[in-house]
Design a protein around this motif. Sequence first.
Motif, short mmCIF file in Angstrom:
data_model
loop_
_atom_site.label_atom_id
_atom_site.label_comp_id
_atom_site.label_asym_id
_atom_site.label_seq_id
_atom_site.Cartn_x
_atom_site.Cartn_y
_atom_site.Cartn_z
N CYS A 27 1.21 -32.16 -19.47
CA CYS A 27 2.52 -31.72 -19.95
C CYS A 27 3.60 -32.19 -18.99
O CYS A 27 3.33 -32.51 -17.84
N LYS A 28 4.81 -32.24 -19.50
CA LYS A 28 5.98 -32.51 -18.68
C LYS A 28 6.78 -31.23 -18.56
O LYS A 28 6.82 -30.41 -19.49
N LEU A 29 7.43 -31.04 -17.42
CA LEU A 29 8.31 -29.90 -17.21
C LEU A 29 9.69 -30.27 -17.73
O LEU A 29 10.19 -31.35 -17.45
N VAL A 30 10.31 -29.37 -18.49
CA VAL A 30 11.68 -29.60 -18.95
C VAL A 30 12.61 -28.98 -17.92
O VAL A 30 12.62 -27.76 -17.73
N GLY A 31 13.37 -29.83 -17.24
CA GLY A 31 14.29 -29.35 -16.22
C GLY A 31 15.44 -28.59 -16.86
O GLY A 31 16.21 -29.17 -17.61
N PRO A 32 15.57 -27.29 -16.58
CA PRO A 32 16.67 -26.52 -17.17
C PRO A 32 18.03 -26.99 -16.63
O PRO A 32 19.05 -26.77 -17.27
N CYS A 33 18.01 -27.68 -15.52
CA CYS A 33 19.22 -28.19 -14.89
C CYS A 33 19.82 -29.36 -15.67
O CYS A 33 21.03 -29.55 -15.69
N CYS A 34 18.97 -30.13 -16.34
CA CYS A 34 19.45 -31.32 -17.05
C CYS A 34 18.83 -31.46 -18.44
O CYS A 34 19.08 -32.46 -19.11
N GLU A 59 11.39 -23.20 -18.04
CA GLU A 59 11.02 -22.31 -19.14
C GLU A 59 10.31 -23.04 -20.27
O GLU A 59 9.74 -22.40 -21.14
N GLU A 60 10.38 -24.39 -20.25
CA GLU A 60 9.77 -25.17 -21.32
C GLU A 60 8.96 -26.33 -20.75
O GLU A 60 9.27 -26.86 -19.69
N VAL A 61 7.95 -26.73 -21.52
CA VAL A 61 7.14 -27.92 -21.22
C VAL A 61 7.03 -28.75 -22.49
O VAL A 61 7.27 -28.25 -23.60
N VAL A 62 6.67 -30.03 -22.33
CA VAL A 62 6.42 -30.91 -23.46
C VAL A 62 4.97 -31.39 -23.35
O VAL A 62 4.57 -31.92 -22.32
N CYS A 63 4.20 -31.18 -24.41
CA CYS A 63 2.81 -31.61 -24.44
C CYS A 63 2.75 -33.13 -24.48
O CYS A 63 3.41 -33.77 -25.31
N LEU A 64 1.96 -33.74 -23.60
CA LEU A 64 1.82 -35.19 -23.58
C LEU A 64 0.89 -35.70 -24.66
O LEU A 64 0.87 -36.90 -24.95
N ALA A 65 0.12 -34.81 -25.29
CA ALA A 65 -0.78 -35.24 -26.37
C ALA A 65 -0.07 -35.27 -27.72
O ALA A 65 -0.27 -36.20 -28.50
N CYS A 66 0.78 -34.26 -28.00
CA CYS A 66 1.41 -34.19 -29.32
C CYS A 66 2.94 -34.16 -29.28
O CYS A 66 3.59 -34.11 -30.32
N SER A 67 3.53 -34.16 -28.09
CA SER A 67 4.98 -34.18 -27.87
C SER A 67 5.69 -32.89 -28.27
O SER A 67 6.92 -32.87 -28.37
N ALA A 68 4.96 -31.81 -28.49
CA ALA A 68 5.60 -30.54 -28.86
C ALA A 68 6.28 -29.93 -27.64
O ALA A 68 5.70 -29.81 -26.57
N ARG A 69 7.55 -29.54 -27.84
CA ARG A 69 8.30 -28.84 -26.79
C ARG A 69 8.10 -27.35 -27.02
O ARG A 69 8.26 -26.87 -28.14
N GLN A 70 7.75 -26.63 -25.96
CA GLN A 70 7.36 -25.24 -26.12
C GLN A 70 7.58 -24.45 -24.84
O GLN A 70 7.83 -25.03 -23.79
N ALA A 71 7.48 -23.12 -24.95
CA ALA A 71 7.60 -22.25 -23.79
C ALA A 71 6.45 -22.54 -22.82
O ALA A 71 5.37 -22.97 -23.23
N VAL A 72 6.68 -22.28 -21.53
CA VAL A 72 5.66 -22.51 -20.50
C VAL A 72 4.41 -21.71 -20.82
O VAL A 72 4.46 -20.51 -21.10
N PHE A 90 -3.56 -23.59 -13.05
CA PHE A 90 -2.27 -23.24 -13.64
C PHE A 90 -1.74 -22.00 -12.95
O PHE A 90 -2.46 -21.03 -12.77
N CYS A 91 -0.48 -22.05 -12.53
CA CYS A 91 0.20 -20.88 -11.95
C CYS A 91 1.46 -20.64 -12.76
O CYS A 91 2.37 -21.47 -12.76
N GLY A 92 1.50 -19.52 -13.46
CA GLY A 92 2.66 -19.17 -14.27
C GLY A 92 3.87 -18.79 -13.44
O GLY A 92 5.01 -18.88 -13.92
N VAL A 93 3.67 -18.38 -12.20
CA VAL A 93 4.78 -18.03 -11.32
C VAL A 93 5.50 -19.30 -10.85
O VAL A 93 6.72 -19.42 -10.97
N CYS A 94 4.74 -20.25 -10.33
CA CYS A 94 5.31 -21.49 -9.78
C CYS A 94 5.45 -22.60 -10.82
O CYS A 94 6.01 -23.65 -10.52
#
Length: 164
Positions: A27-34, A59-72, A90-94
């Motif tokens: 997955c990719k992390l969606v930067g809330p800053c940009c 708060e969001e990630v993008v799946c690299l397999a299907c490109s779905a943008r979703q909550a962490v 996986f660490c939900g805090v960090c």
Amino acid sequence: MTEVAVAPADPVAAPQPLGCSHYQRKCKLVGPCCDTPYNCRFCHDEDVTNHTLDRRSVEEVVCLACSARQAVSNLCITPDCGTVFGGAYFCGVCKLFDDVDKGQFHCDGCGICRVGGRDKFSHCDTCGLCLPAGKTHKCISNTSHNNCPVCLEDIHTSRLEAHI
């Protein structure tokens, strides 16, 4: 941004790892800053010069397999996908996802994830960082929030092991 191949050139060949040179993850992390997806905070910070990515605020990630943008989460929510984003850790805090087992663990005292195995480190509340277990050291109050006097790198967030 240094990306690792996403798909094999030969469909019969073993699949290439997803992610970047820093982390193998799905997955990719969606930067809330940009509002832009990046493989990791280091890739973001290499690409963007006017700010850094605080991965705790992601708060969001993008799946690299299907490109779905979703909550962490550590699992893709698309019913036909079901990709596990951090197969080894996986660490939900960090908001840390990794498909490679590096002995990752979250240290509540440090407030961040460390590598090398929880059993090999102990947190020193005086120094404010994890140090190799069983080794003595001279405590210096909150030393982890200073730069190393040798390499000038931030001690607290360094990706290198602490040496005593």
